[in-house]
Motif scaffolding. Sequence first.
Motif, PDB file in Angstrom:
ATOM      1  N   GLU A 235      44.731 -28.716 168.953  1.00  0.00           N
ATOM      2  CA  GLU A 235      44.569 -28.386 167.544  1.00  0.00           C
ATOM      3  C   GLU A 235      43.987 -27.386 167.564  1.00  0.00           C
ATOM      4  O   GLU A 235      44.192 -26.352 166.603  1.00  0.00           O
ATOM      5  N   ARG A 239      45.169 -23.464 166.326  1.00  0.00           N
ATOM      6  CA  ARG A 239      44.383 -22.898 164.901  1.00  0.00           C
ATOM      7  C   ARG A 239      44.266 -21.309 165.164  1.00  0.00           C
ATOM      8  O   ARG A 239      44.418 -20.395 164.463  1.00  0.00           O
ATOM      9  N   THR A 244      50.545 -23.914 170.667  1.00  0.00           N
ATOM     10  CA  THR A 244      49.854 -24.857 171.648  1.00  0.00           C
ATOM     11  C   THR A 244      49.529 -24.541 172.929  1.00  0.00           C
ATOM     12  O   THR A 244      50.074 -23.478 173.388  1.00  0.00           O
TER      13      THR A 244
END
Length: 252
Positions: A235, A239, A244
């Motif tokens: 995560e 961000r 990913t």
Amino acid sequence: MTSPPIEQQIELFEAHYTTLDTVYPHSCLWGDFNFCLDGIFEYEIQGQHHLSPASYGVWIPPHTEHCSVAIDDQPIHYVAIRLAPHICADFPKHTEVFSIQPFFRLLVQEILAFPAEQYATPPYQHLLQVLLDQLKTAPKHQHYLPQSRDVVLKPILAQLANAENFNLSLQRCLSDVSLSERQLFRLSQNELQMSLSEWRNRAKIVYAIQQLRAGQSIKALSYELGYQHSSSFIEFFKRYTGKTPNQHRASG
């Protein structure tokens, strides 16, 4: 007056470097957008240090002295997109970091593979125009991982960027610093234009990109960066990069 064809206004240069290879100080009549298809370069531009991890590149205006060094432990595939002086009027007058998307990287690879004898053809000219439009509209930032020569802040940044400390909390890393939290905040904002927490997160991202390219597993990397669960690291990585870790590795 008719402008010269676009293939005479935009040039692409590529080179391959290994760890600690250095490009010595120089300046150019044309503007340069510098980035790496693989690996990471560190640039010193007018006394400021800049990094270009995989999703970013560094814009250097004409007549701006700069040098660079390869800091990745993997082979580095470097690309410079050089723009004629009159085109640079549409770009920042000072050094900035541009965000680049996977499409941009694929576009550059397509252009680099184009046969030289076909440079004057409409397909190649169209690719260059798309490349120019991509550069004009790319999100722009003052720095990605700025550095400081401040006698107090410089050793703090070195400690925060040390991979051996990534699994420690920020408070633990700063426990020996004599400045108060408010003083540190003011210092980092004045010198870096961001908090030490944000700077450290970016340092982790740069390191994570290097380790993913070296083949380190996501689970091991998560633990090394201080995450008990891989999902938290995934995560965090998404961000900052928009992908990913697996998506980033696949597109590298």
